[in-house]
Design a protein around this motif. Sequence first.
Motif, mmCIF file in Angstrom:
data_model
loop_
_atom_site.group_PDB
_atom_site.id
_atom_site.type_symbol
_atom_site.label_atom_id
_atom_site.label_comp_id
_atom_site.label_asym_id
_atom_site.label_seq_id
_atom_site.Cartn_x
_atom_site.Cartn_y
_atom_site.Cartn_z
ATOM 1 N N ASP A 41 0.828 -1.207 0.000
ATOM 2 C CA ASP A 41 0.000 0.000 0.000
ATOM 3 C C ASP A 41 0.864 1.260 0.000
ATOM 4 O O ASP A 41 0.568 2.234 -0.692
ATOM 5 N N LEU A 42 1.917 1.242 0.808
ATOM 6 C CA LEU A 42 2.766 2.428 0.970
ATOM 7 C C LEU A 42 3.629 2.679 -0.256
ATOM 8 O O LEU A 42 4.018 3.819 -0.520
ATOM 9 N N LEU A 43 3.934 1.619 -1.000
ATOM 10 C CA LEU A 43 4.746 1.772 -2.205
ATOM 11 C C LEU A 43 3.908 2.305 -3.361
ATOM 12 O O LEU A 43 4.375 3.109 -4.162
ATOM 13 N N ILE A 44 2.646 1.887 -3.419
ATOM 14 C CA ILE A 44 1.791 2.241 -4.551
ATOM 15 C C ILE A 44 1.358 3.696 -4.532
ATOM 16 O O ILE A 44 1.313 4.358 -5.569
ATOM 17 N N SER A 45 1.043 4.232 -3.344
ATOM 18 C CA SER A 45 0.584 5.619 -3.299
ATOM 19 C C SER A 45 0.951 6.280 -1.977
ATOM 20 O O SER A 45 1.159 5.608 -0.969
ATOM 21 N N HIS A 46 1.019 7.600 -2.009
ATOM 22 C CA HIS A 46 1.309 8.368 -0.795
ATOM 23 C C HIS A 46 0.197 8.172 0.240
ATOM 24 O O HIS A 46 0.451 8.148 1.451
ATOM 25 N N GLU A 47 -1.045 8.048 -0.241
ATOM 26 C CA GLU A 47 -2.185 7.903 0.668
ATOM 27 C C GLU A 47 -2.281 6.498 1.243
ATOM 28 O O GLU A 47 -2.874 6.279 2.288
ATOM 29 N N GLY A 48 -1.695 5.522 0.549
ATOM 30 C CA GLY A 48 -1.733 4.136 1.003
ATOM 31 C C GLY A 48 -2.815 3.348 0.289
ATOM 32 O O GLY A 48 -4.007 3.535 0.552
ATOM 33 N N GLY A 49 -2.420 2.487 -0.634
ATOM 34 C CA GLY A 49 -3.388 1.666 -1.355
ATOM 35 C C GLY A 49 -3.480 2.038 -2.820
ATOM 36 O O GLY A 49 -2.848 2.976 -3.290
ATOM 37 N N MET A 50 -4.298 1.289 -3.535
ATOM 38 C CA MET A 50 -4.492 1.500 -4.970
ATOM 39 C C MET A 50 -5.545 2.576 -5.187
ATOM 40 O O MET A 50 -6.700 2.418 -4.768
ATOM 41 N N PRO A 51 -5.190 3.689 -5.843
ATOM 42 C CA PRO A 51 -6.181 4.735 -6.100
ATOM 43 C C PRO A 51 -7.261 4.238 -7.056
ATOM 44 O O PRO A 51 -6.982 3.500 -7.992
ATOM 45 N N CYS A 52 -8.497 4.643 -6.818
ATOM 46 C CA CYS A 52 -9.577 4.301 -7.741
ATOM 47 C C CYS A 52 -9.351 5.018 -9.069
ATOM 48 O O CYS A 52 -8.693 6.055 -9.130
ATOM 49 N N ALA A 53 -9.894 4.452 -10.125
ATOM 50 C CA ALA A 53 -9.835 5.051 -11.463
ATOM 51 C C ALA A 53 -8.399 5.292 -11.924
ATOM 52 O O ALA A 53 -8.092 6.319 -12.516
ATOM 53 N N SER A 54 -7.524 4.329 -11.652
ATOM 54 C CA SER A 54 -6.121 4.474 -12.063
ATOM 55 C C SER A 54 -5.633 3.188 -12.718
ATOM 56 O O SER A 54 -6.270 2.131 -12.591
ATOM 57 N N ASN A 55 -4.501 3.288 -13.405
ATOM 58 C CA ASN A 55 -3.943 2.139 -14.122
ATOM 59 C C ASN A 55 -2.472 1.954 -13.764
ATOM 60 O O ASN A 55 -1.704 2.922 -13.766
ATOM 61 N N MET A 56 -2.101 0.721 -13.451
ATOM 62 C CA MET A 56 -0.723 0.403 -13.095
ATOM 63 C C MET A 56 -0.220 -0.725 -13.984
ATOM 64 O O MET A 56 -0.858 -1.767 -14.103
ATOM 65 N N MET A 57 0.904 -0.495 -14.637
ATOM 66 C CA MET A 57 1.537 -1.509 -15.478
ATOM 67 C C MET A 57 2.683 -2.141 -14.704
ATOM 68 O O MET A 57 3.442 -1.453 -14.021
ATOM 69 N N CYS A 58 2.807 -3.451 -14.818
ATOM 70 C CA CYS A 58 3.910 -4.153 -14.161
ATOM 71 C C CYS A 58 4.665 -4.973 -15.194
ATOM 72 O O CYS A 58 4.078 -5.781 -15.912
ATOM 73 N N VAL A 59 5.970 -4.746 -15.282
ATOM 74 C CA VAL A 59 6.828 -5.513 -16.174
ATOM 75 C C VAL A 59 7.969 -6.102 -15.355
ATOM 76 O O VAL A 59 8.247 -5.663 -14.243
ATOM 77 N N GLY A 60 8.630 -7.094 -15.911
ATOM 78 C CA GLY A 60 9.757 -7.653 -15.182
ATOM 79 C C GLY A 60 10.266 -8.951 -15.768
ATOM 80 O O GLY A 60 9.709 -9.500 -16.724
ATOM 81 N N ASP A 61 11.326 -9.439 -15.157
ATOM 82 C CA ASP A 61 11.981 -10.653 -15.616
ATOM 83 C C ASP A 61 11.045 -11.860 -15.497
ATOM 84 O O ASP A 61 10.239 -11.940 -14.565
ATOM 85 N N PRO A 62 11.138 -12.824 -16.405
ATOM 86 C CA PRO A 62 10.319 -14.038 -16.321
ATOM 87 C C PRO A 62 10.580 -14.778 -15.005
ATOM 88 O O PRO A 62 11.726 -14.931 -14.581
ATOM 89 N N GLY A 63 9.495 -15.206 -14.361
ATOM 90 C CA GLY A 63 9.623 -15.988 -13.135
ATOM 91 C C GLY A 63 9.993 -15.198 -11.903
ATOM 92 O O GLY A 63 10.232 -15.785 -10.840
ATOM 93 N N VAL A 64 10.019 -13.877 -11.982
ATOM 94 C CA VAL A 64 10.426 -13.073 -10.826
ATOM 95 C C VAL A 64 9.321 -12.994 -9.773
ATOM 96 O O VAL A 64 9.581 -12.703 -8.618
#
Length: 251
Positions: A41-64
């Motif tokens: 929660d603390l990493l995603i937003s200053h307020e804590g948690g996933m903000p409504c009406a927002s989009n988050m993309m996640c990329v990374g190494d296979p199997g991570v």
Amino acid sequence: SGTQEQPMAHVEIDFSQITKLKDIDIDPRMMDQMESNSILDLLISHEGGMPCASNMMCVGDPGVGKTTVLLDFLAMTQLHNPDRKCLFISGEMGKKQMYKYTQRYPQFGYVDTLFVGDYSQYNAKEMVEQVMNKGWDLVLIDSVAEVIDDVRTDMGWDRKIAESWLVDVCTQNNKGSNETNKYTSFMLIQQVTKAGVFVGSNKLKHMTDAMMEMRRESERDGGGTYMEFTKNRNGEVANKLYFQLTGTQIV
């Protein structure tokens, strides 16, 4: 002789939507946060948690651990907010694989899950649009590439058109354009090239409010796994959160 391109027809544009920032009318529900009651929660937003009406993309190494970490966040958000509607769209794993997964992480069992393979007899575009229209608070798609490829195959589109379609689906649901007027947030898992570079257009990038990367350090640097935001309109960037998958929990 070459043919000359015809000039575009003149279209009168309505600029009535130009507004002063102080006059913007936003539904208070769009400003809510969806908390998982975890450190994420603390990493995603200053307020804590996933903000409504927002989009988050996640990329990374296979199997991570992209699917495991984000599905855990989705599941904990559902358990912590029973009045919310969370959906996992699984384009890469089937029921047997996910069943085994849930034996290790029981919290996953509380999330509504759509297995794309169960709907292969239907047009992929129609299937995604119809399930989104039911209205969800938080949706995890794994992965963007699988959904886009299915839509391209069924519609005969190129990648650019299919990506534009997905951007439109997310944007419309961000705005609450669904049966239950839910201001949907999306977590989108996307593939990377062998060099670790994001696969997708700039339009897909710009649609996202946050870009998270999950990486595995070299053995020389300790071999640990971590996540960090390289772009985040809602929270901090370049702040590494290290994690470890023990087989039954995420530390």
